[in-house]
Design an enzyme around this catalytic site. Structure first.
Site, short mmCIF file in Angstrom:
data_model
loop_
_atom_site.label_atom_id
_atom_site.label_comp_id
_atom_site.label_asym_id
_atom_site.label_seq_id
_atom_site.Cartn_x
_atom_site.Cartn_y
_atom_site.Cartn_z
CG HIS A 157 -1.86 -0.21 -2.54
ND1 HIS A 157 -2.32 1.03 -2.89
CD2 HIS A 157 -1.22 -0.04 -1.35
CE1 HIS A 157 -1.98 1.91 -1.97
NE2 HIS A 157 -1.31 1.28 -1.02
CG HIS A 178 -2.00 8.96 0.07
ND1 HIS A 178 -0.73 8.88 0.57
CD2 HIS A 178 -2.57 7.77 0.36
CE1 HIS A 178 -0.54 7.70 1.13
NE2 HIS A 178 -1.64 7.02 1.03
CG ASP A 234 -3.42 3.99 3.40
OD1 ASP A 234 -3.06 2.84 3.10
OD2 ASP A 234 -2.84 5.01 2.99
CD GLU A 254 2.14 8.34 -3.15
OE1 GLU A 254 2.25 8.96 -2.06
OE2 GLU A 254 2.80 7.32 -3.42
ZN LIG Z 1 -1.59 4.91 1.08
ZN LIG Z 2 0.12 2.19 0.34
#
Ligand SMILES: [Zn+2]
Ligand SMILES: [Zn+2]
Lengths: 641, 706
Positions: free
Chosen positions: A65, A412, A69, A200
């Site tokens: 996306h 993450h 980051d 994540e």
């Molecule tokens: Zn992120």
């Molecule tokens: Zn994000």
């Protein structure tokens, strides 16, 4: 076979997401992010660990996306480091990422005149290399590598990516949200058979309550502030959170009939709305359905903000970039507005370490030292947005449980929380889980299938129903590892279609799977049957005693037939899951056959069992095949007793 | 595999329809409607010629219509063949012509319906409303949306006519009765009954809005190249065909190989995503179902004046043709667009001429892509000529259609996608509406339209058959004006279509647009796809390359079933390696062959059969259950004594052939046992399980077994 994951970023931290996965000879870079909290070499992943020649060693890059980051280092990697292979991302990400990158580049350059890491042209050139993909589109990257995007919620166009090479398959989630928000749906993925999930874990230990209450809390804070004549600063990136909050505010403004102006700091967000309008099919169901009558991204109450309006009197709400107050315009406005207690600053639930946002969130500072010469008095209200586009711990657990991969890698997130989550995944789901630090490699075994040609008879036999009736809790229950469960005796019907066949390998021929019955024909051989037979002596007295205790009401004087009946009854009683067929002169259970033997010279009568018989023994003549060995000996031991 | 072509179709609006039987499943490929057959009906009566714009409620003024019915019918009966006139047309509520013989197939036996284009689903509600219909319908999300809008538009246009005729009295309309049909002029009768008279059964009264809704609920929408799996056996994927937004070709992969189904496809489209032929590679069977070159006249015809038709010459390319894929690709990439753009520019220049002369332009073109491009082309031309002429789109679904085209970048050609990436609207109409140059209204009697109306103007409006929709009213209004212009697609029999509007002073341009693969591109395409089996229409001639084709060709024609032998007779099985760890391999005495028993759970997943360990209980030891050969008794004795079993061998007398003569081993240590060996069987007798099983093992080692 193994899948190797080299974590170049977001290992036990949030920022510069980047994982290099080697899977059956293919090498994929998932995300190419930058770290907002660092200004030195640590801002980018250490690409040197990939090897000398990126174009030869990497098969492709996949970007999940448009958050920096996850994509911030991409122009640097392609234009400065020279990667020129394929890059995949969804349509919205390809459309919106340049806005994010350009916004960031400007902030970088404007702040302290820092030397830029990449130029506008770099961004443009980089985006030309990107191949856009649709959700669920199965992309054949090359002959062996297949990738597919799944809806991840989080921000417009965010996707989880599935990658498959040969029989090995994995999912890299990127950031995702398991609950729908104002403008996006919840993450959605198929049940896949996976060796690895890299997920994540931003909120590895947080469990959130209803979103509705938290939205109301935000709206109340904003309303209270503007009603008191204060100014609301919402530092946010141009895309994502801005649209979500804007839909929320727009709706509230209409309902409450508020006239306080809402501003966007730059044309950027307005321009972004143009993109959102075309990409409306990537938003939530509710917004999608109304596109032809009213496009939800046509904001009526939103106006453009000019720098000169910073110190203008009166209440207002301002969306200013960048988020986390890491510099740029949001910092400039913050400097002006922070000293007044009438004003309000709303911060997202997560801010990268090193940003002002992070300082505001950790404790309640009254002063912030910007640099050696600048100190800001902070008297304004701080509201922390407790709704986040990231999944909470429950969502992560739900996803992992749903996908049930063989291994999980957490990225993450924050180290201590990740350790807790890792423990839960291992103990509650029984899935091996890892939380590597940056620059560590995790290697997990992968699935591999060998192919063979299956005969039709074999395939047919596999689909024949194979009903089994069993009383769970009886002695026949399999001694599986999970036998510590308390068993409630009840009849169970199972249909285990067990595939049984014979795999035949002949030199220079493809492996073949056949049914047992086909084998001899195929080999042109004659069957040689190996059977067992035993004419077993039994003590009638025993049986009769048994019979009495069971009070089945049979006459005492028994004929041969009666004896068989008796045995049959006993077998039925003792062996719950067998099907006994009574043919009058003999009983048959599977291949086991028993009859009363009256032949004195039966060849299967062996003479050496216990010589002291009180009664003239009865003889049960038994024969059976190997398959029913266990059953046969059980019956024989019953006869003998 | 069995393949039956039901209808070879005709052009863009009427795609072919086939039935494919594969792996025990029956697949229906498309379910179109022959809307060109509507021309045998009379349009909304011409009494409203005075124009509906002036009289916003034309249906009221025509209430008396049905009463006049008797008179013309009587007149018809006395007539012999003569040139057609408007009164020959059937004056009744129109029925709709579906694919012939489709109704002969039992609907409940159809397992899957694949829809290749929005046009390919117009007949689907007729099927899906039948009781017992349970097929899974697969359609791309874009085709589903467009198809639904087209059907809803059809239903709403039909409503206008139905209101005129009132409710139907009987289930068989008057015109369908044999004595009426007999009296029809032959050209109309051919349409009604088919050339061989067998198509009467394919006429149906139109479905309702509820039928459409119900049909759409049954459809599963697919994303671009999304993999879907039917019944764990067939993997089905849709790839763009380039013909229209959402139009696609299919790949169907089952355990016995893959099939690529190629519908009418366009290599370089100016609006839809291009024909993705690379994705069709690797399939053993190709079903070629692009009939467009059959009726491609490829020029612009004009009824009233002679325009020079555009020409194209591919002969030079044809000569160089060879097997090299690169060259093949270069042939495929010869820009079709250029020529199509010329046609659009040509049309546009005539539009400008007409409006300059004070005439209006009616464009009842049904092809979405052409409409979108003409809008852009014409508005640009108007700007260049500095003309302020309004453009109208009058359609019940116009607004939604335009809005939809701006939110599906995923199904558009590369150039349009670039617009997304630079933040511009995907099509020009967004700007045109904002600038007030384009006006979209749902119906001719919309109050806003009446306020806004201005002539001369340019009107895009359905329906292309010139029998339904607002187009009829506009045509009635302008057909007498020599400065006005009508633009038609060439799929229509112009003579018949314009019959009710005669005499025509209005200029008519009929234009053929590219609607499929040009014949000369077929061979290069096949060189790239490299199928083993090709199903090809008998009516089309393959331009053979000098080299012999590497695939076998089956030619098909309508209503014949082809049986195609399957390329793989055995199905593939994948065995998980963790299962293979437990294998106990045995080498056979005769060498070269080794085998093992295998036990697992058979999974059918994504068209693959997989054997995985599953929940099968691990048996402690693997025993041989089948033996063959005959045991060597002396070796048996050695093996037995090696395992601590002692006994004596009593051999059967030599030379006795009888099966019943047995040799025997009498075991006395560790306990008594008997091994009775015959030619094809061995019986083991022992008092203990343990001894019996050791003996069994020993025998196993002197026999072949598994
Ligand atoms: Zn992120
Ligand atoms: Zn994000």
């Amino acid at each position: 076979m193994a899948i190797d994951s080299l974590v170049l970023g977001a290992g036990q931290e949030v920022g510069k997401s980047c994982v290099i996965v080697t899977i059956n000879g293919k090498r994929i870079m998932f995300d190419c992010g930058m770290h907002m909290g660092h200004l030195d070499h640590r801002r980018y992943p250490d690409f040197s660990l990939i090897g000398p020649n990126f174009n030869q060693t990497l098969t492709c890059i996949i970007i999940t996306h448009f958050h920096l980051d996850h994509i911030g280092a991409l122009p640097y990697f392609t234009e400065v480091c020279g990667y020129s292979g394929p890059i995949y991302m969804t349509y919205p990400t390809k459309a919106l990422a340049p806005l994010m990158l350009e916004d960031y580049r400007k902030v970088m350059v404007e702040r302290r005149g820092e030397e830029e890491q990449f130029t506008s042209e770099h961004i443009v050139e980089c985006m030309k290399k990107v191949i856009p993909v649709d959700l669920k589109q199965t992309v054949q990257v090359d002959k062996d590598l297949q990738i597919r995007a799944y809806y991840a919620g989080h921000v417009l166009g965010a996707a989880m990516f599935y990658a498959k090479v040969g029989d090995a398959a994995m999912v890299y989630t990127g950031d995702y949200n398991m609950t729908p928000d104002r403008h996006l749906g919840a993450a959605q993925i198929d049940r896949l058979s996976l060796d690895l999930v890299i997920t994540e874990s931003t909120y590895a230990t947080t469990i959130r309550d209803s979103k509705y209450a938290r939205e109301r809390e935000f709206l109340r804070a904003v309303h209270t502030c503007v009603a008191g004549g204060g100014k609301v600063l919402i530092p946010s990136f141009a895309l994502g959170r801005a649209q979500e909050l804007c839909i929320l505010l727009e709706d509230y403004w209409e309902r409450m009939n508020l006239k306080v102006p809402i501003y966007f700091s730059a044309g950027l967000t307005r321009q972004a709305n143009m993109y959102y309008k075309m990409l409306i099919s990537w938003t939530s169901q509710k917004i999608k359905e109304t596109y032809s009558t009213h496009n939800a991204f046509d904001f009526k109450n939103v106006h453009k903000f000019e720098r000169s309006m910073i110190d203008a009197p009166g209440p207002c709400v301002l969306f200013a970039t960048p988020g986390m107050i890491s510099g740029g315009f949001s910092l400039e406005v913050f400097k002006h507005w922070a000293p007044s207690e009438k004003n309000l600053v709303t911060m997202p639930g997560y801010c990268v370490a090193g940003t002002i946002g992070h300082k505001l969130m950790s404790g309640k500072p009254t002063k912030i030292d910007l640099d050696k010469d600048t100190r800001i008095d902070v008297r304004c209200q701080i509201h922390q947005l407790t709704f986040s586009p990231h999944t909470d711990a429950k969502g992560i657990m739900d996803l992992v449980k749903f996908l049930s991969p063989k291994h999980v890698i957490l990225v993450h997130g924050e180290k201590p929380r990740m350790a807790t989550l890792k423990g839960r995944i291992q103990s509650e789901l029984g899935i091996q889980c890892y939380d590597p630090a940056n620059n560590e490699t995790v290697s997990v075994p992968s699935t591999h299938y060998a192919t063979a040609v299956a005969s039709d008879a074999f395939v047919q036999s596999c689909s024949n129903p194979n009903f089994k009736f069993s009383t769970s809790g009886s002695e026949h229950e399999q001694g599986s590892s999970s036998s510590n469960r308390k068993s409630i005796p009840r009849l169970q019907v199972s249909d285990d279609r067990v595939a049984e066949g014979i795999l035949v390998m002949e030199k220079n021929k493809k492996a073949k799977v056949v049914h047992q019955d086909e084998l001899l024909v195929m080999l042109e051989e004659k069957k040689h049957q190996v059977k067992f037979a035993y004419c077993c002596p039994a003590h009638i007295g025993n049986l009769q005693e048994n019979q009495e205790t069971e009070s089945t009401g049979l006459p005492l004087s028994s004929t041969n037939n009666d004896m068989l009946q008796l045995l049959s009854a006993k077998l039925t009683n003792e062996l719950s899951e067998v099907n006994i067929q009574d043919f009058g002169d003999h009983l048959q259970v599977e291949s086991f056959r028993v009859s009363i033997c009256s032949k004195e010279d039966c060849p299967y009568r062996l003479s050496d069992n216990g010589g002291e018989e009180h009664y003239e023994p009865m003889f049960f003549c038994c024969s059976w095949a190997m398959e029913d060995e266990k059953l046969a000996w059980k019956v024989i031991s019953m006869c003998q007793k | 595999m069995k393949f039956t072509c039901l209808r070879k179709g005709g052009g863009y609006h009427f795609p072919p329809c086939h039935i494919l039987d594969i792996c025990g499943f029956r697949i229906l490929l498309d379910c179109p409607l022959d809307l060109s057959a509507l021309t045998i009906f009379s349009p909304i009566p011409s009494a409203s010629k005075a124009s509906s714009v002036d009289k916003p409620n034309p249906k009221c003024s025509n209430r008396s219509g049905p009463l006049d019915l008797e008179e013309p019918l009587v007149r018809k009966r006395q007539k012999v063949e003569r040139p057609l006139d408007a009164d020959d047309l059937i004056y009744a509520e129109p029925w709709y012509k579906t694919v012939r013989n489709l109704h002969l197939w039992n609907t409940s036996f159809i397992d899957v319906v694949l829809i290749s284009s929005p046009m390919g689903m117009l007949g689907l509600p007729f099927l899906s409303r039948i009781k017992g219909f349970s097929a899974k319908i697969y359609v791309t999300e874009a085709a589903a949306r467009l198809g639904q809008l087209m059907m809803e538009d059809l239903v709403s246009m039909h409503m206008e006519i139905r209101q005129l005729f009132g409710p139907e009295e009987s289930c068989i309309p008057q015109w369908m009765k044999w004595e009426e049909l007999k009296l029809l002029p032959s050209s109309l009768r051919d349409v009604a009954l088919g050339k061989d008279g067998g198509e009467m059964g394919s006429w149906m009264p139109l479905y309702s809005a509820a039928d459409v809704k119900d049909c759409m609920q049954k459809a599963q929408r697919l994303k671009y190249a999304e993999e879907t799996c039917y019944n764990s056996t067939l993997i089905i994927k849709a790839f763009s065909s380039g013909l229209e937004i959402g139009a696609c070709n299919w790949t169907i992969n089952g355990p016995k190989g893959g099939i690529a189904f190629i519908s009418s496809s366009i290599f370089g489209s100016a609006h839809a995503m291009n024909f993705d032929y690379i994705a069709l590679q690797g399939n053993d069977t190709v079903i070629y179902s692009d009939f467009s070159s059959l009726d491609a006249t490829e020029d612009i015809e004009n009824d009233h004046s002679n325009f020079v038709p555009t020409t194209h010459d591919f002969s030079s390319l044809r000569n160089e043709e060879n097997d090299e894929q690169e060259l093949a690709k270069s042939v495929l990439h010869v820009d079709d667009n250029l020529e199509e753009n010329q046609k659009l520019a040509f049309l546009s220049s005539h539009v400008i001429d007409s409006v300059k002369a004070g005439g209006s332009v009616l464009i009842p073109v049904g092809r979405l892509g052409i409409v979108l491009q003409l809008l852009e082309q014409i508005s640009t031309s108007l700007d260049v000529s500095d003309l302020k002429v309004p453009i109208y789109i009058i359609s019940s679904v116009g607004e939604e259609l335009l809005a939809f085209t701006n939110i599906i970048p995923e199904w558009l050609c590369k150039q349009r996608q670039e617009k997304l990436f630079s933040g511009q609207p995907l099509f020009g109409h967004v700007e045109l509406i904002n600038e007030g140059k384009l006006h979209v209204f749902p119906a001719i009697h919309s109050p806003k339209l009446l306020m806004n109306w201005q002539e001369p103007c340019i009107v895009f409006s359905p329906h292309w058959s010139l029998r339904l929709g607002p187009a009829v009213h506009f045509l009635q209004r302008w057909c007498g004006d020599q400065n006005s212009l009508l633009i038609l697609e060439n799929e229509l029999d112009v003579e018949l279509a314009l019959l009710p509007f005669k005499p025509m002073a209005m200029k008519v341009l009929q234009c053929s647009f590219l609607s499929g693969i040009r014949l000369q591109k077929v061979q290069p395409l096949l060189n790239i796809l490299q199928p083993k089996v090709l199903l090809f229409p008998k009516d089309l001639k393959l331009i053979n390359s000098s080299k012999s084709t590497a695939f076998s060709i089956f030619q098909y024609c309508p209503d014949e079933t082809l049986c195609i032998p399957s390329l793989k007779d055995k199905s593939e099985l994948e065995i998980a390696t963790d299962l293979a760890f437990h294998f106990d391999w045995r080498n056979l005495k005769q060498g070269n062959i080794s085998m093992t028993r295998l036990k697992g759970e058979l999974f059918r997943e994504h068209g693959k059969q997989r054997l995985i360990p599953g929940y099968v209980q691990e048996s402690s030891e693997i025993r041989q259950l089948v033996h063959w050969g005959s045991p060597d008794l002396d070796r048996l004795m050695t093996v037995l004594s090696g395992r601590g079993i002692k006994g004596t061998l009593r051999k059967a007398s030599r030379g006795s052939e009888s099966e019943n003569v047995a040799s025997a081993v009498l075991v006395n240590d560790p306990s008594q046992a008997l091994i009775e060996v015959k030619e094809t069987s061995t019986v083991i007798t022992a008092t203990s399980e343990n001894l019996a099983s050791i003996i069994f093992e020993s025998i196993g080692s002197v026999l072949d077994g598994i």
